[in-house]
Each structure stands twice: as structure tokens, then as C-alpha cells.
Enzyme design. Structure first.
Site, PDB file in Angstrom:
ATOM      1  CG  ASP A  32      34.137 -26.436   8.678  1.00 28.01           C
ATOM      2  OD1 ASP A  32      34.169 -27.324   9.710  1.00 28.01           O
ATOM      3  OD2 ASP A  32      33.877 -26.771   7.544  1.00 28.01           O
ATOM      4  CE  LYS A 137      31.936 -29.308   8.710  1.00 25.19           C
ATOM      5  NZ  LYS A 137      32.334 -29.053   7.207  1.00 25.19           N
ATOM      6  CB  CYS A 170      31.071 -25.768   5.630  1.00 19.58           C
ATOM      7  SG  CYS A 170      32.258 -26.824   4.535  1.00 19.58           S
TER       8      CYS A 170
HETATM    9  N1  TIU Z   1      34.049 -25.069   5.503  1.00 18.50           N
HETATM   10  C1  TIU Z   1      33.768 -24.850   4.231  1.00 18.50           C
HETATM   11  O1  TIU Z   1      32.850 -24.002   3.739  1.00 18.50           O
HETATM   12  N2  TIU Z   1      34.593 -25.383   3.354  1.00 18.50           N
HETATM   13  C2  TIU Z   1      34.864 -25.038   2.038  1.00 18.50           C
HETATM   14  O2  TIU Z   1      35.660 -25.507   1.418  1.00 18.50           O
HETATM   15  N3  TIU Z   1      34.603 -23.738   1.770  1.00 18.50           N
HETATM   16  C3  TIU Z   1      34.884 -22.819   0.487  1.00 18.50           C
HETATM   17  O3  TIU Z   1      34.367 -21.837   0.325  1.00 18.50           O
HETATM   18  N4  TIU Z   1      35.817 -23.208  -0.333  1.00 18.50           N
END
Ligand code: TIU
Length: 237
Positions: A32, A137, A170
Site C-alpha cells: 500500500d 485489495k 495493513c
Molecule cells: N494500508 C493501511 O495500513 N491502511 C490503513 O488504513 N492504515 C491506516 O493506518 N489508517
């Protein structure tokens, strides 16, 4: 080319203990690293976060990615996001909290956390190249509602080098999912980032506690030389 003279496995000085990695069975998983999380005006900022906290992970990830590409190990990128009609976004996720903009609302980088929008893109420094896999995802974990498990299984992957954001969300969810599926996960400490310095520190401690309850932790300074020792790319071995 015969492989006998080339080390196809390497030992990384990790915590809680050194880990032996069989490189043909190892993938680099970058989670991500999207504009929505790292840049102003995206999903992360709408949640009230200081997105500059994630910037320090970019250079170390780029360095590991570069060595992984030279070595020829499998590289998988993930992106968190939703279909434009939000059919894959649970109302509980959309309606939670009091963000300035909600998932699907128009923002400065397009609709927040929606596939195909500029904010959903992986940042320029880490743009995937041909042959690398991109997994879209809808959840925090990269195995949920994706074909990541099949992709890794088809390629005989047993070990994951885990990078990306955010450490306690994540990265943790995916590492825990992977651990339950039998993968050995090495989380690269300076290649993961959190909006919260305390969560970064404790998130890494949680992974390696209790004898490595769901993984190993090492920094890129330990991972890069081990991977670089694979001086002949796998494709030529
Ligand atoms: N990729 C991921 O960690 N998604 C989130 O929403 N992380 C946050 O810390 N908000």
C-alpha cells in the site's frame, strides 16, 4: 548457467534470531505505498493523520526493491482501495469515524481510496515494472478477497520480505494472515511506516516478541547485503 557456485539462500541477521531465506522461495511484498496514504489530500490525511511520518520509509524501500529486482526475486505490490460503485466497501468501513472526506468522496487526488483514481496509485518512486505483480485489495489484509494466496502458491513462495504502510494496520494484518498460512515473514523495520511513532516501535516489537510470534524483524542494512550476495540473478541461474 549452473547454479552450484551461487548461493541460492542467505542468512539475514534478524530478531529474535537469524533467519535463513531460500531466495527462489522468497518474495518482496510491498504493501500500500499509495498516494492515498503518503500524500496530502488522500485517505490517510482525511483520517486526521500526519502523512509526513511515512516519508522516511520510501528511500529504504526503494533500495530493497532495487536489489530485489537485480536478484530477480518475485516482487508483489498491493494497493488498498475500492470499486467505483463501492460494492466491495463494507458500510462499517465507509461510515466509521468523522473523517473530513469519506471513502468515495471527491478529493484533490480524485475520489478517496477508489481504484483508478490518482490517489490510488503507487507513489512514483516505487512504481511497479513489468513482471511485478500488483494485488488490489479491499481490506487491510492482503489475503482477504484477493488471489494473493494463489499467486504465491503457484510460484512456490514460502518466505516474505514485508515492507510498506502502515506498520500496525495493513502490515500487521497481512503479516498475521501470512503467518497463519504458513509463510515465514521478515518485516523490514525501516521499510515500514506508521503515522504514530509509538505504534511503529511497539508494532515491530510485537512481531518479534515471544520468540517471533508472527515473524522476524531486520532493517534494510541487514537484508540488502544478504540479497545482494545473490550476485547472479535467479533468471540466469
Ligand atoms: N494500508 C493501511 O495500513 N491502511 C490503513 O488504513 N492504515 C491506516 O493506518 N489508517
Amino acid at each position: 548457467m549452473a547454479g552450484a557456485n551461487y548461493p541460492l539462500s542467505g542468512t539475514v541477521a534478524a530478531e529474535p534470531a537469524p533467519i535463513d531465506l531460500d531466495w527462489p522461495a522468497t518474495a518482496l511484498l510491498i504493501i500500500d505505498m499509495q498516494r492515498d496514504f503518503l500524500q496530502p489530500g488522500g485517505f490517510g490525511e482525511t483520517l486526521g493523520n500526519d502523512v509526513s511520518q511515512l516519508a522516511r520509509a520510501v528511500e529504504p524501500i526503494a533500495a530493497v526493491l532495487s536489489v530485489a529486482r537485480e536478484a530477480g526475486i518475485l516482487v508483489v505490490h498491493t494497493r488498498e482501495g475500492h470499486l467505483p460503485d463501492l460494492s466491495d466497501a463494507p458500510p462499517a468501513k465507509i461510515e466509521r469515524g468523522t473523517p473530513r472526506l469519506r471513502i468515495g468522496d471527491p478529493g484533490p487526488m480524485g475520489r478517496i481510496l477508489i481504484r483508478g483514481e490518482p490517489g490510488h496509485d503507487i507513489i512514483a518512486e516505487l512504481t511497479p515494472i513489468g513482471g511485478e505483480i500488483v494485488i488490489d485489495k479491499p481490506g487491510k489484509g492482503a489475503f482477504y478477497a484477493t488471489d494473493l494466496g494463489k499467486v504465491l502458491q503457484d510460484r512456490g513462495i514460502a518466505n516474505l520480505l514485508v515492507c510498506g504502510v502502515t506498520t500496525e494496520v495493513c502490515v500487521h494484518t497481512t503479516t498475521r494472515e501470512a503467518n497463519d498460512r504458513g509463510y515465514e515473514c521478515l518485516v523490514v523495520s525501516d521499510c515500514v511506516g506508521s503515522y504514530f511513532p509509538d505504534f511503529q516501535r511497539i508494532g515491530l516489537e510485537m512481531i518479534k516478541a515471544q520468540g517471533g510470534i508472527f515473524g522476524w524483524v531486520a532493517d534494510s542494512g541487514a537484508v540488502i547485503p544478504a540479497l545482494a550476495a545473490l550476485s547472479t540473478p535467479l533468471s540466469q541461474v
